[in-house]
Each structure stands twice: as structure tokens, then as C-alpha cells.
Design an enzyme around this catalytic site. Sequence first.
Site, mmCIF file in Angstrom:
data_model
loop_
_atom_site.group_PDB
_atom_site.id
_atom_site.type_symbol
_atom_site.label_atom_id
_atom_site.label_comp_id
_atom_site.label_asym_id
_atom_site.label_seq_id
_atom_site.Cartn_x
_atom_site.Cartn_y
_atom_site.Cartn_z
ATOM 1 N N CYS A 7 10.358 -37.765 -11.245
ATOM 2 C CA CYS A 7 9.191 -38.073 -11.679
ATOM 3 C C CYS A 7 8.270 -38.407 -10.340
ATOM 4 C CB CYS A 7 9.163 -39.743 -12.297
ATOM 5 S SG CYS A 7 10.064 -40.839 -11.156
ATOM 6 N N ARG B 150 8.949 -48.196 -15.880
ATOM 7 C CA ARG B 150 9.550 -48.597 -14.465
ATOM 8 C C ARG B 150 9.324 -50.169 -14.200
ATOM 9 N NH1 ARG B 150 7.706 -46.363 -8.885
ATOM 10 N NH2 ARG B 150 6.002 -47.425 -9.490
ATOM 11 N N GLY C 232 -8.334 -6.723 3.769
ATOM 12 C CA GLY C 232 -9.287 -6.985 4.816
ATOM 13 C C GLY C 232 -8.794 -7.738 5.976
ATOM 14 N N LYS D 6 0.643 -1.215 0.030
ATOM 15 C CA LYS D 6 -0.121 0.073 0.114
ATOM 16 C C LYS D 6 1.102 1.330 0.179
ATOM 17 C CE LYS D 6 -3.670 -0.762 2.402
ATOM 18 N NZ LYS D 6 -4.541 -0.927 3.730
ATOM 19 N N SER E 56 16.240 -40.908 -12.824
ATOM 20 C CA SER E 56 15.080 -40.341 -12.377
ATOM 21 C C SER E 56 14.747 -40.262 -11.021
ATOM 22 C CB SER E 56 13.807 -41.047 -13.173
ATOM 23 O OG SER E 56 12.674 -40.249 -12.882
ATOM 24 N N TYR F 65 14.541 -32.742 -17.101
ATOM 25 C CA TYR F 65 13.224 -32.659 -17.093
ATOM 26 C C TYR F 65 12.369 -33.061 -16.033
ATOM 27 C CZ TYR F 65 12.872 -37.439 -16.875
ATOM 28 O OH TYR F 65 13.157 -38.939 -16.748
ATOM 29 N N ARG G 116 3.967 -46.767 -14.556
ATOM 30 C CA ARG G 116 4.412 -47.948 -13.642
ATOM 31 C C ARG G 116 3.709 -49.099 -14.364
ATOM 32 N NH1 ARG G 116 2.399 -42.953 -11.204
ATOM 33 N NH2 ARG G 116 3.495 -42.271 -9.390
ATOM 34 N N GLY H 297 13.011 -40.334 -7.625
ATOM 35 C CA GLY H 297 11.647 -40.685 -7.533
ATOM 36 C C GLY H 297 11.618 -39.921 -6.011
ATOM 37 N N THR H 298 11.100 -38.716 -6.046
ATOM 38 C CA THR H 298 11.118 -37.853 -4.967
ATOM 39 C C THR H 298 10.305 -38.207 -3.806
ATOM 40 O OG1 THR H 298 10.111 -36.141 -6.310
ATOM 41 C CG2 THR H 298 12.154 -35.769 -5.799
ATOM 42 N N ASN H 299 9.082 -39.123 -4.242
ATOM 43 C CA ASN H 299 8.206 -39.312 -3.261
ATOM 44 C C ASN H 299 8.912 -40.333 -2.087
ATOM 45 O OD1 ASN H 299 6.222 -38.059 -4.761
ATOM 46 N ND2 ASN H 299 5.309 -39.888 -5.616
ATOM 47 N N ASP H 300 9.352 -41.401 -2.782
ATOM 48 C CA ASP H 300 10.028 -42.386 -1.987
ATOM 49 C C ASP H 300 11.307 -41.640 -1.247
ATOM 50 O OD1 ASP H 300 9.177 -44.945 -1.159
ATOM 51 O OD2 ASP H 300 9.056 -45.477 -3.396
ATOM 52 N N ARG I 92 -2.942 -1.280 -6.558
ATOM 53 C CA ARG I 92 -2.248 -2.645 -6.402
ATOM 54 C C ARG I 92 -2.577 -3.349 -7.664
ATOM 55 N NH1 ARG I 92 -5.425 -4.298 -1.100
ATOM 56 N NH2 ARG I 92 -7.554 -4.548 -2.206
ATOM 57 N N GLU J 41 16.046 -43.180 -5.539
ATOM 58 C CA GLU J 41 14.751 -42.836 -4.525
ATOM 59 C C GLU J 41 15.326 -43.407 -3.203
ATOM 60 O OE1 GLU J 41 11.303 -45.054 -5.629
ATOM 61 O OE2 GLU J 41 12.561 -46.481 -6.609
HETATM 62 P P1 ADP Z 1 -7.629 -2.397 3.411
HETATM 63 O O1 ADP Z 1 -6.345 -2.763 3.180
HETATM 64 O O2 ADP Z 1 -8.411 -3.362 4.178
HETATM 65 O O3 ADP Z 1 -8.416 -2.173 2.190
HETATM 66 P P2 ADP Z 1 -7.374 0.402 3.801
HETATM 67 O O4 ADP Z 1 -6.345 0.873 4.654
HETATM 68 O O5 ADP Z 1 -7.230 0.428 2.270
HETATM 69 O O6 ADP Z 1 -7.726 -0.958 4.341
HETATM 70 O O7 ADP Z 1 -8.626 1.242 4.149
HETATM 71 C C1 ADP Z 1 -9.941 0.741 4.244
HETATM 72 C C2 ADP Z 1 -10.803 1.853 3.384
HETATM 73 O O8 ADP Z 1 -10.750 3.212 3.992
HETATM 74 C C3 ADP Z 1 -10.542 1.885 2.304
HETATM 75 O O9 ADP Z 1 -11.968 2.096 1.245
HETATM 76 C C4 ADP Z 1 -9.654 3.243 2.016
HETATM 77 O O10 ADP Z 1 -10.101 3.595 0.398
HETATM 78 C C5 ADP Z 1 -10.278 4.041 2.936
HETATM 79 N N1 ADP Z 1 -9.486 5.237 3.310
HETATM 80 C C6 ADP Z 1 -8.221 4.727 3.795
HETATM 81 N N2 ADP Z 1 -7.639 5.995 4.190
HETATM 82 C C7 ADP Z 1 -8.267 6.871 3.705
HETATM 83 C C8 ADP Z 1 -8.158 8.328 3.652
HETATM 84 N N3 ADP Z 1 -7.133 8.802 4.165
HETATM 85 N N4 ADP Z 1 -9.281 9.047 3.255
HETATM 86 C C9 ADP Z 1 -10.485 8.356 3.047
HETATM 87 N N5 ADP Z 1 -10.579 7.311 2.842
HETATM 88 C C10 ADP Z 1 -9.568 6.335 3.172
HETATM 89 MG MG MG Z 2 -7.470 -1.067 0.772
HETATM 90 MG MG MG Z 3 9.171 -45.454 -5.421
#
Ligand code: ADP
Ligand code: MG
Ligand code: MG
Length: 907
Positions: free
Chosen positions: A860, A647, A105, A26, A793, A880, A591, A795-798, A347, A774
Site C-alpha cells: 500500500c 489502518r 537528435g 536505426k 500489507s 494486490y 488512513r 507499507g513500502t514508504n516506511d 522506427r 513496514e
Molecule cells: P537522427 O538520429 O538525428 O534522426 P539520422 O542519422 O537519422 O539522425 O540523420 C539525420 C538526417 O540525415 C535524417 O533526415 C536522415 O534521413 C538524413 N540522412 C542520414 N543518412 C542519409 C543518407 N545516407 N542519405 C541521405 N540522407 C541521409
Molecule cells: Mg533520424
Molecule cells: Mg507507515
Amino acid sequence: MAKYVYHFGDGHAEGNAKMKDVLGGKGAGLAEMTNIGVPVPPGFTISTEVCTYYYAHNMTYPRELQTEVEQNLAKVEESVGRKFGDAQKPLLVSVRSGARASMPGMMDTILNLGLNDETVKGLAAHDERFALDSYRRFIQMYSDVVLEVDKEHFEHELFALRDKVGVKTDAEIPASALRELVETYKRIVREKHGSDFPQIVKEQLWGAIGAVFSSWNNQRAITYRKLNQIPSEWGTAVNVQSMVFGNMGDDCATGVAFTRNPSTGEKKFFGEYLANAQGEDVVAGIRTPLPISKAQVIGDEKSLEETMPDVYAQLVDVYKKLEGHYRDMQDIEFTIQSGKLYLLQTRTGKRTGFAAVKIACDMVDENLIDHKEAVSRVEAGQITQLLAPVFDAKEKSKATGGGRVLGRGLPAGPGAATGRIAFNAERAVQMAKDDPVILVRVETSPEDIAGMHSAAGILTTRGGLTSHAAVVARGMGRPCVVGAGMIRVDYARGELRSEGHEPLEEGDWLSLDGTTGEIISGNLATRPSEIVQVLLENSMKPEESEVYRNFDRLLKWADEIRTMGVRANGDTPNDARVARLFGAVGIGLCRTEHMFFAEERILRVREMILARNEEGRRKALAQILPYQKADFEGIFRELHGLPVTIRLLDPPLHEFLPHTEAQISSVARDMNWGFVELRNKVNQLHETNPMLGHRGCRLGITFPEIYEMQVRAIYEAACAVKNDGIDARPEVMIPLVGTVGELQLTSDMVRRVANEVLKEKHADVPVIVGTMIEIPRAALVADKLAETAEFFSFGTNDLTQMTFGYSRDDAGTFLPEYVDKKILPKDPFESIDQEGVGQLVKLGAERGRATNAKLKVGVCGEHGGDPDSIRFFRSCALDYVSCSPYRVPVARLAAAQAELEFKHYEG
Ligand code: ADP
Ligand code: MG
Ligand code: MG
């Protein structure tokens, strides 16, 4: 001196997009946007190093931090012309978490910080309702996050107040009522927390900063990190940013958008907004937001494009600028304050596998990125989504015609899912142990993450395409339908209702089409994906499927880049066909024991094992030979001249024996033996630890006639197809070799029998003999084995089983706990243990090649289809990897990505 705080604002930032490690995603995004001239409210980022310090030093901060924060705060004050804590013109800030990898979130953010009984008056001078609305939001968020007073106490009061004044939304609550509400909130804090809501703004600020750092270790953040393999050492940054307000009236709004459709990849700007609302309201799914563009509108909704055309135009400019700059699909958060647009986050947008492939291909066509970039953009594992089944069209139209469609929501995660209904995350986790589950919620929250993970599909009745459910489901590749308003979920009764339909309960079957948004009652049959239809079933033409065409282009680019071959593991002609059509360059592990189990053969196999002497064994084997020969012929024909590593027999013989009394007596009858005699023989063959017992080349040494028969079958088959003009390229592999003597004895025998057959048939097929590595000892003596073997080859399981001493079949009881307790970073049977087992692979390959520079070396085990393991194998310069046929596309992509990374490191 270390620098802990980075400023951004007024067109200049101390950080930039490359500094995610220090600033978090962020913070890096805010800095970069500032630098390229996108409107961003000024602020500063406290680096992730402070988080690391905080946890290393018993929850304290570095000494310099306070001064750095104060200096930066002063800069922000100056730039916006407001003062933190000032009664007339108060500066308000948000305090936002932001880790290196996005964790939507999962951690906490606090808005409107800096409000208290005095500063709220300063804000109210402009607009009282807005000031009080901001204050009550702040008290709730701060109390929830910092003071640990559950937000439900506040929400309860808010809902009660809405009823009392008779309004539907928060935006309609009048100022007078909000004033009362603020007092009620403060009383709740006093009661639940035991002291007054903090009035000193500096105290608020440091409380919030501390809470963000602590939220790095809250339960849902920990679960999210585990599911997404984000190291807990990374830590989070804290962003402190001046507030802009989307809740100041009808010319204000807040929203989120994707520069392209994150579900399908379609090149259309796409988003949602809420007028007169603040930050979290959109993502929280509390109100169903409205579409941004006219093109998105369904019914009589009002889009932002229509209600605020000027701001919409600003937004379009900004999104184009951002996409052009980042050359990738962006997920943005914005706020409109009195008709002016501000960006609060950008992002790289999470996307489905479908969208990832389409966007990568489109961006190549748009000259934004080159082939290499396109290949590195698609997470290798995600490509399996494109191969997942979709609903059978006939079945679906039957269901539609039969009135089984309960409704339609927003298609948030493509794909077809059928399962039993669970109404909460906990039940979903439990029920998923038996049957596929559809998690049905009004909305989801970060607490539901484990339930969402175990569900086959997710349905919510509220929220938009950017709601929590939608974002998380897409990340996990789960089919998902959101905002299905016509469906009512009653948690108390455990019911899902849709008008005109019988209510459904927990455990009832429900089907979701995440591509169209349809919700259908009952268990609906699925049919193969478009790619499977084009490639394997020929029931669709490439021209008819854009999904297929993009998939094919991307993988061809991957093939141009990668140096490591991709083979498939397969035992049947059909496996061979699928492998070839998915782009494998051969079979890496065929096999042969599977061929022994088929109904009509098992009796002969039992006769062979139980025979009283060699002659009896040979007689039985002679009857098995035609079957094996036919199997190999089928495989050779399907491979069209590609090599196949076969095999020789590997499992302990007792796996073929009858076990129960009933089985024994029926076999005794078939074989004309006495029951007791047969039972004694079976007991005699019983082993205490068969995995380490009489198996692999040990069988070939004690019963050479078994391997002789197999080799004869292989080369007779090769000669037979050769007569039809098909090139057969068998490579014979000796399993479970631990000593040079074992390999010498068996490979001499293989070569002798093979040449006998070729001479008999006057045919010329290259005889290639190699060994599986293996057993740890084999890796250690690889230099000597390479004198005899033409290929290795792993045989990474064994090899994993024997290096760790963990039984593959029993490790499930303790391995998950090992991973939880960080004794192991991952399950070593899923992803190669690079530190230990990996050493044996590396060393085995090196020692082998030191003796024989032309030695071909592959893998394998299951690891051959795991992108992280593939990266590691590339670093060992293996020739491979071989994986299950349906993983071949993943491996092709991962091998190309490994190549790009490897070249990058090499410089
Ligand atoms: P998350 O990572 O959960 O998205 P954020 O830090 O992005 O949390 O923020 C949560 C919400 O608050 C987002 O919708 C963001 O746009 C809003 N927000 C964060 N900072 C500000 C700010 N300075 N002014 C207005 N809205 C904000
Ligand atoms: Mg956000
Ligand atoms: Mg084997």
C-alpha cells in the site's frame, strides 16, 4: 571471432529487427527494411559492442575493426558503383549514430562524408551547385561535430551570404556564391581549429566514427538518457551509409512521416517534406515544411501528393508495407532523389497516451494485433494523460469571444496547459519552482531538454509536427503547439507579439490548447478530462467519447490478463467512489488519522491526548466515535461491498497538538486549562524523533482506548450499513508492528471489541485482522506474525525509510545527487529498491505464507502505482497493489503487462 560490422544493401542484410542490442534501433531498422525489399541505400553498421569496448579501452577500437570496416566499405562501393575518395565517381556516405532506444537528435550525424577539394569536382561534373551545396554542408557538420568548431560561425556566414545575394532560402544561392562560401568555411576551420579541413577521406571517416562514439557522452545525450531511464552502459552503434541526395534539384526532397497521427492516433498517413533539401533540414525546424498528403493541407500549401504524385504513390506503398510488417505505427525518414524514393529510417513512432490507446484499439479491430499485444503496447504511465484536464469549454469560448486568442499553431501534443511565459530553458527550470511555466521558443533544440521537461506546456513559432519540439513534447506528454507563425518572439526584448494584441513578457500568463493548437493569453480555467466526465461526473455519455470507450476497452483487456488485484488508497467516501469507478477492487489503505484533523474534531482529539487520565481520554473518545462511525459508513456505502483495509491510528500524537503560543492559548481557553499548564503538557509530549517515537501500535498499546474506539466505530458502521442491505467488508490493519507481542496484544483487542459490537447488534460481519509490514524486523519475523495476522500489507514508504535509514521528509536534499552519481539507480521512494527493500518484501511474503498459505499479501505504499515496482511485486507473487485512486488505471495496465512478461519468462 567477434563480429563488429554488419552489412546491409541490395535486398540482403546481415542483421535484422531483432538485433537492436547489437545494431541499435536505426541499424536494426535499416537491416530489416533491406530484407523486406524496401529501397534503402546500402551501408553497414558498426555494433554497439564497439562503443562499449571504446569506453572500456581508453577510447580505442578492437584490432579487427579497421579490416572489417574496409571490407564493408568495398562492398558498398561495388554495389553503388562509386569509390570512396575517387575524383571522378566519388562515394559519399553518412555516418549516423543509433542507440538501442531511440534518442531523436541527441547524438550526432554527419552527411556527405567523402567530399574534399578533388571529389567535389567529380560530383560537380553532374551538377555544380548541388556539389558545392553538399560540400559546404559537410564542412559545417564535420567541423561542428568532429573538430568542435561551433556551427554558428558557419551559419553566420551563410546568412550574410543570403542577404548579400538577396535570396531567402539556401536553395536559391547560386553556385558561384557557394564556391566562395566553401572557401570562407575552410578559412574558418583553419582559424578556429588551427589546421586545414581534413582532405583525406579515410581520415574523415574515422574522425566521424570516433565522434559518434564520443557523442554518446555529450551533455544532452546524458540528460536525455536520465529523463528516459536509458542505461548509459548500452552504448551506440554507428551506421555508415551511402548517400542519396534530396538536394539535387526540384525533383528531389527529404521528409519524415508517421504512418498514423502520433498526436491523436487517427488512422491517416501523416508527414512533412521539403523540396530540394537535405536530411536534417526538416527536423531542425529551420524552414516550415510542407504537408505530404492533400488531406493535411491548410490554405494554399502544395502537398507532396500533388507535386510528385508518382513518388507519393511509392511512399504510400512503402508505408503500408512497413506498418503491416511491424504491425505498429512507424516513424519514417525518407529522401527522394531525382524522382526515386529511398527510406533512411523506420522506427516505432513515439506517440501521446491518447494516440497509444487509440492505435492499440484500432489495430485490434484491424486484426493486426490481439488483446495481449494491445495491452503491452501502451506505456502504463502514459495513460494518465487521458485523465489530465482540458480547458473548460465555457471559459475558452469567453476567451475566444473576448479576443484573447493570439493565434493558432499546429497541435503537436494534446492537453491543456496554462502557465507563465519563459523564453529560454534555463529560466523555465527556475520559474517552474514557483508556478507552472509555458516555454516559448522560436524553435527548440536538444539543449532545451531540461527546460521542456519542467514546463507545463511548450510553444514554438517555427517547425512542423515532426520538429524537435513536437517529438520531444509528445514523448514527455506535454501539451505543445508548434509552428505558430503569426506569433513573433523577440528574445532580445523578451517579448511575444501577435498583431492586434498587447505584447506579452516573461512571467505573463499564457494558455495553450495542445489539442486544437490555440494560443490564448491569460490564465484559463480547465475542466476534467472526458474520462472523468463520463466516469465520475456523469456529464458525458460513453457514446459521446471515443477516448473513454477506448480507455475502457483497453483496461478491460488488461483485467482479463492480470492476476494481481488493484486496490486504491483512500480515506473518504469520495476517494472510495473514485477508486471503485476507476476499477479498484477495494481500498488497500484507509488512513484514519485524516478523520481526526477536521475542524470540529481536532478539539476533541486534543482533549483526548491531553486528558489527565484514562477516564478523561474515554470521555473525549466517546465524542469522537460518532464522527468516525459516520466516516466509515460513508466509505462502506460507496464501496458497494468491496473490501477496505482500515489502518488504526498511526501518526505521533504530537502532530495533533497545538504548537504556536497563539494556538496553545486558544486551545487552553477551549479546554478550560491554564496556558502554562497546557504548554508544559505539550512540551512533555514533545519527542526528539517522532517518526521513530510514540506512534503506530505503540499508541494502541499504551492507550488501548483509542484503538478500542476506532474498532467500535468500524463495526458499528458495518452493522449500520448492513441494515440497509449493504455488505461491509472491513479489514483492520495494525500499523508499525515490529514484534509478535505487539501484534498479539492489539489483534486480540481488536477481535474482542469487534465481537462485542457484533454481539450487541446481532450482526454478522467477518472480523479480519492483519498487519502492516513496514519495519524491517517485521519482515524478518513474518513467519511468526502470520500465526496471528490474516493479511500483510507492505507499507513500502516506511519500509524504504527504515531500511535505508533515509528520512522521507529530508531525503530530498541528497537523493537527487545520489541518483546523479549513480549511487542509486532511482529515487527509492518513487520506485521500489528491488535489491534491498525488495528482498524484505519477497522474504516477508514467503515467510508469512510458509506459516499461513492463505495469507493475503499486498502493498500500500506509493510504489503501488509505479509500473516498475508493480512488475517487481508480481514477481514476488503478491496478491494486490494499492495506489492513489487516479493511479488505478495505470496500475491495472501495469499489472497486466507484468503478467505478460512474467508468463513470457516462465515460458
Ligand atoms: P537522427 O538520429 O538525428 O534522426 P539520422 O542519422 O537519422 O539522425 O540523420 C539525420 C538526417 O540525415 C535524417 O533526415 C536522415 O534521413 C538524413 N540522412 C542520414 N543518412 C542519409 C543518407 N545516407 N542519405 C541521405 N540522407 C541521409
Ligand atoms: Mg533520424
Ligand atoms: Mg507507515
